[in-house]
Scaffold this active site. Structure first.
Site, mmCIF file in Angstrom:
data_model
loop_
_atom_site.group_PDB
_atom_site.id
_atom_site.type_symbol
_atom_site.label_atom_id
_atom_site.label_comp_id
_atom_site.label_asym_id
_atom_site.label_seq_id
_atom_site.Cartn_x
_atom_site.Cartn_y
_atom_site.Cartn_z
ATOM 1 N N LYS A 134 13.106 11.549 4.571
ATOM 2 C CA LYS A 134 12.151 10.459 4.462
ATOM 3 C C LYS A 134 12.704 9.189 3.629
ATOM 4 O O LYS A 134 12.592 8.028 3.852
ATOM 5 C CB LYS A 134 11.151 10.982 3.951
ATOM 6 C CG LYS A 134 10.167 11.663 5.140
ATOM 7 C CD LYS A 134 8.840 12.047 4.541
ATOM 8 C CE LYS A 134 8.423 13.231 5.744
ATOM 9 N NZ LYS A 134 7.288 14.116 5.317
ATOM 10 N N LYS A 154 -21.753 9.930 20.848
ATOM 11 C CA LYS A 154 -21.550 11.218 20.431
ATOM 12 C C LYS A 154 -20.977 11.848 21.659
ATOM 13 O O LYS A 154 -21.602 12.062 22.687
ATOM 14 C CB LYS A 154 -22.609 11.745 19.640
ATOM 15 C CG LYS A 154 -22.378 13.244 19.096
ATOM 16 C CD LYS A 154 -23.713 13.956 18.488
ATOM 17 C CE LYS A 154 -23.228 15.269 18.190
ATOM 18 N NZ LYS A 154 -24.343 16.010 17.836
ATOM 19 N N ILE A 164 2.968 3.005 7.368
ATOM 20 C CA ILE A 164 2.792 1.851 6.153
ATOM 21 C C ILE A 164 3.831 1.571 5.333
ATOM 22 O O ILE A 164 4.144 0.652 4.971
ATOM 23 C CB ILE A 164 1.268 2.287 5.556
ATOM 24 C CG1 ILE A 164 0.124 2.616 6.324
ATOM 25 C CG2 ILE A 164 1.156 1.270 4.376
ATOM 26 C CD1 ILE A 164 -1.180 3.051 5.943
ATOM 27 N N ASP A 212 -0.876 10.540 10.579
ATOM 28 C CA ASP A 212 -0.059 10.185 11.579
ATOM 29 C C ASP A 212 -0.279 9.597 13.143
ATOM 30 O O ASP A 212 0.330 8.767 14.023
ATOM 31 C CB ASP A 212 1.149 11.442 11.853
ATOM 32 C CG ASP A 212 1.992 11.563 10.616
ATOM 33 O OD1 ASP A 212 2.089 10.680 9.904
ATOM 34 O OD2 ASP A 212 2.283 12.724 10.260
ATOM 35 N N ASN A 265 -7.687 14.838 6.619
ATOM 36 C CA ASN A 265 -6.793 15.919 6.004
ATOM 37 C C ASN A 265 -7.361 16.404 4.665
ATOM 38 O O ASN A 265 -8.617 15.572 4.185
ATOM 39 C CB ASN A 265 -5.457 15.425 5.901
ATOM 40 C CG ASN A 265 -5.251 14.231 5.186
ATOM 41 O OD1 ASN A 265 -5.646 14.073 3.932
ATOM 42 N ND2 ASN A 265 -4.956 13.179 5.865
HETATM 43 O O1 PMT Z 1 -4.879 13.622 -2.535
HETATM 44 P P1 PMT Z 1 -4.603 14.929 -3.639
HETATM 45 O O2 PMT Z 1 -5.800 16.082 -3.071
HETATM 46 O O3 PMT Z 1 -4.790 14.821 -4.831
HETATM 47 O O4 PMT Z 1 -3.247 15.461 -2.794
HETATM 48 C C1 PMT Z 1 -2.198 14.719 -3.048
HETATM 49 C C2 PMT Z 1 -1.227 14.649 -2.071
HETATM 50 C C3 PMT Z 1 -0.622 16.072 -1.744
HETATM 51 C C4 PMT Z 1 -2.161 14.108 -0.570
HETATM 52 C C5 PMT Z 1 0.087 13.636 -2.370
HETATM 53 O O5 PMT Z 1 0.693 14.107 -3.483
HETATM 54 C C6 PMT Z 1 1.014 13.427 -1.273
HETATM 55 O O6 PMT Z 1 2.008 14.287 -0.910
HETATM 56 N N1 PMT Z 1 0.876 12.486 -0.380
HETATM 57 C C7 PMT Z 1 1.640 12.073 0.703
HETATM 58 C C8 PMT Z 1 1.174 12.950 1.831
HETATM 59 C C9 PMT Z 1 1.718 12.563 3.242
HETATM 60 O O7 PMT Z 1 1.021 12.145 4.153
HETATM 61 O O8 PMT Z 1 3.025 12.946 3.214
HETATM 62 P P2 PMT Z 1 3.760 12.715 4.419
HETATM 63 O O9 PMT Z 1 5.085 13.301 4.380
HETATM 64 O O10 PMT Z 1 3.268 13.000 5.743
HETATM 65 O O11 PMT Z 1 4.346 11.038 4.466
HETATM 66 C C10 PMT Z 1 5.268 10.525 3.725
HETATM 67 C C11 PMT Z 1 5.080 9.420 3.370
HETATM 68 O O12 PMT Z 1 4.725 8.143 4.240
HETATM 69 C C12 PMT Z 1 3.989 9.224 2.433
HETATM 70 O O13 PMT Z 1 4.296 8.293 1.249
HETATM 71 C C13 PMT Z 1 2.849 8.696 3.060
HETATM 72 O O14 PMT Z 1 1.852 7.932 2.287
HETATM 73 C C14 PMT Z 1 3.529 7.640 4.021
HETATM 74 N N2 PMT Z 1 3.045 7.411 5.483
HETATM 75 C C15 PMT Z 1 2.689 8.432 6.220
HETATM 76 C C16 PMT Z 1 2.224 8.224 7.503
HETATM 77 C C17 PMT Z 1 1.944 6.884 7.850
HETATM 78 N N3 PMT Z 1 1.406 6.567 8.872
HETATM 79 N N4 PMT Z 1 1.932 5.802 6.749
HETATM 80 C C18 PMT Z 1 2.567 6.078 5.673
HETATM 81 O O15 PMT Z 1 2.556 5.186 4.901
#
Ligand code: PMT
Length: 401
Positions: free
Chosen positions: A337, A289, A307, A279, A210
């Site tokens: 969330k 490949k 996580i 995800d 991403n």
């Molecule tokens: O890295 P940059 O370019 O500076 O951009 C920053 C950012 C936009 C990436 C950052 O500010 C941000 O929003 N990070 C979380 C992005 C995200 O994956 O959001 P989410 O809504 O999909 O996930 C929610 C939370 O669960 C997040 O804290 C994520 O770290 C956590 N998560 C999600 C999926 C997973 N399998 N494990 C997790 O821990």
């Protein structure tokens, strides 16, 4: 407010056009209550007269390594011991190279070698010189030895080039100096943080990932360090240097990130999930490949472990802060969330077409906890990170309840 009262700052000035800005820095440091002594390299005098710094600091300026008058008053070893902080600003590419190699052929280099005090350098040079691998290696080596590297900033340069290499403004350097001495809001707190993207392999050369650059997470790590925390940064692949003082654990996939986080989570007081974790991962990673053979192809994906939810589900869990990256219904999804992942706080950023969130240097956040909310206005990621760390510190210590 005189934030630097009784603080002794040894300011080293090397040869560069930014030396004129250091005169303003001396003025600001003295105004903030610091006692300032200035050491100039011989080439610094080509840019600014020692008298300027003498008038602003109220003390003679030190220049020569072999100076009988200086040796009788305060020799170079004593000067190195005298200071609470040695700041070299501007630090030229030549000076940085010599400092890295351990040269001591002028007074300032000798002081850098002789001082056991914290040392900071504020690089200032042409953007091409800054980008040169030799300079980058030197700075990385110095950072690895605990030297704080402040800047440089990017922008228009005296030579007409545009890019990173400008010395930080005197006001920013003053802020950094003040922060050095400020009792941190997270002093001694163990903070575990994820940053950047993950890469989910498709075959040996392709992956799903991403747009996360890691900038937000690295800015948080820096702000947490400045607040006195012990920082462990679990990072996906990014092209950023870890902030000095942070323990970096470099990972690639979500599974590796999960394992690294779980190894550290039970010792952490605070966990921040800033990484954009994939995800899903590819169910069957191809050993070779994948060849182009059909008009369409499908990949079977499997859900990755969450996580953040795994950490917040631990018996002896740290204070858990999540991020939410949403293109719509920010509050609704963020609150969901907060609830589902059993978090203490969540920082929601709107991502998509606006110049904040992924990749850019800017962000703005809506931060929620169970019975409260706070907005952090759009600004640089370092500024936003500082405000978020302040909010986390308040909630964590209970000061904000
Ligand atoms: O890295 P940059 O370019 O500076 O951009 C920053 C950012 C936009 C990436 C950052 O500010 C941000 O929003 N990070 C979380 C992005 C995200 O994956 O959001 P989410 O809504 O999909 O996930 C929610 C939370 O669960 C997040 O804290 C994520 O770290 C956590 N998560 C999600 C999926 C997973 N399998 N494990 C997790 O821990």
């Amino acid at each position: 407010m005189q934030a630097l009262i009784n603080r002794k700052i040894l300011l080293g000035v090397t040869g560069g056009i930014a030396a004129y800005k250091s005169a303003e820095l001396v003025r600001l440091l003295v105004k903030a209550g610091a006692e300032v002594r200035v050491v100039m390299t011989p080439s610094a005098q080509e840019f600014v007269q020692p008298l300027t710094y003498q008038a602003l600091s109220g003390h003679r300026v030190y220049i020569d390594l072999f100076d009988a008058e200086a040796e009788s008053a305060m020799d170079h070893i004593e000067l190195a011991r005298w200071c609470d902080l040695l700041l070299v600003a501007p630090a030229s590419a030549d000076f940085i190279g010599k400092m890295c190699a351990g040269y001591a052929d002028n007074l300032l280099l000798t002081l850098c070698l002789a001082s056991k005090r914290p040392v900071a350098v504020a690089p200032a040079m042409n953007q091409q010189m800054f980008a040169n691998p030799a300079t980058q290696d030197n700075l990385n080596q110095l950072a690895g030895r605990g030297v704080m590297v402040w800047g440089p900033a990017a922008g228009e340069q005296a030579c007409g080039d545009v890019g990173p290499g400008r010395m930080l403004e005197p006001g920013q350097l003053l802020d950094n100096v003040v922060l050095q001495f400020a009792p941190g809001k997270l002093q001694g707190v163990k903070l575990l943080l994820t940053a950047g993207p993950t890469r989910e392999a498709i075959d040996p050369v392709r992956y799903i990932s991403n747009r996360s650059s890691g900038k937000m997470g690295y800015a948080l790590a820096q702000a947490a360090l400045q607040a006195g925390a012990e920082v462990t940064l679990v990072s996906g692949p990014v092209s950023l240097n870890a902030p000095t003082g942070a323990e970096l654990v470099a990972v690639e996939s979500a599974q590796q990130m999960y394992e690294a986080v779980m190894q550290h989570a039970s010792q952490a007081d605070i966990f921040i999930g800033c990484a954009a974790v994939s995800d899903y991962r590819v169910d069957q990673v191809a050993a070779n490949k994948i060849k182009k053979s059909t008009a369409t192809m499908s990949l079977e994906l499997t859900l990755n472990v969450d996580i953040l939810a795994a950490v917040s589900g631990l018996d002896n869990r740290p204070f858990c802060v999540g991020f939410a990256a949403e293109t719509q219904d920010l509050e609704k999804y963020a609150l969901a969330k907060l609830e589902h992942k059993n978090l203490d706080m969540i920082a929601a950023n709107r991502v998509g077409n606006n110049d904040s969130g992924f990749e850019t240097d800017f962000n703005q956040l809506e931060v929620f906890w169970r019975d409260g909310h706070s907005s952090i206005e759009r600004g640089s990621k370092s500024g936003v990170a500082k405000q978020l760390i302040d909010l986390i510190a308040e909630r964590y210590t209970g000061a904000g309840s």
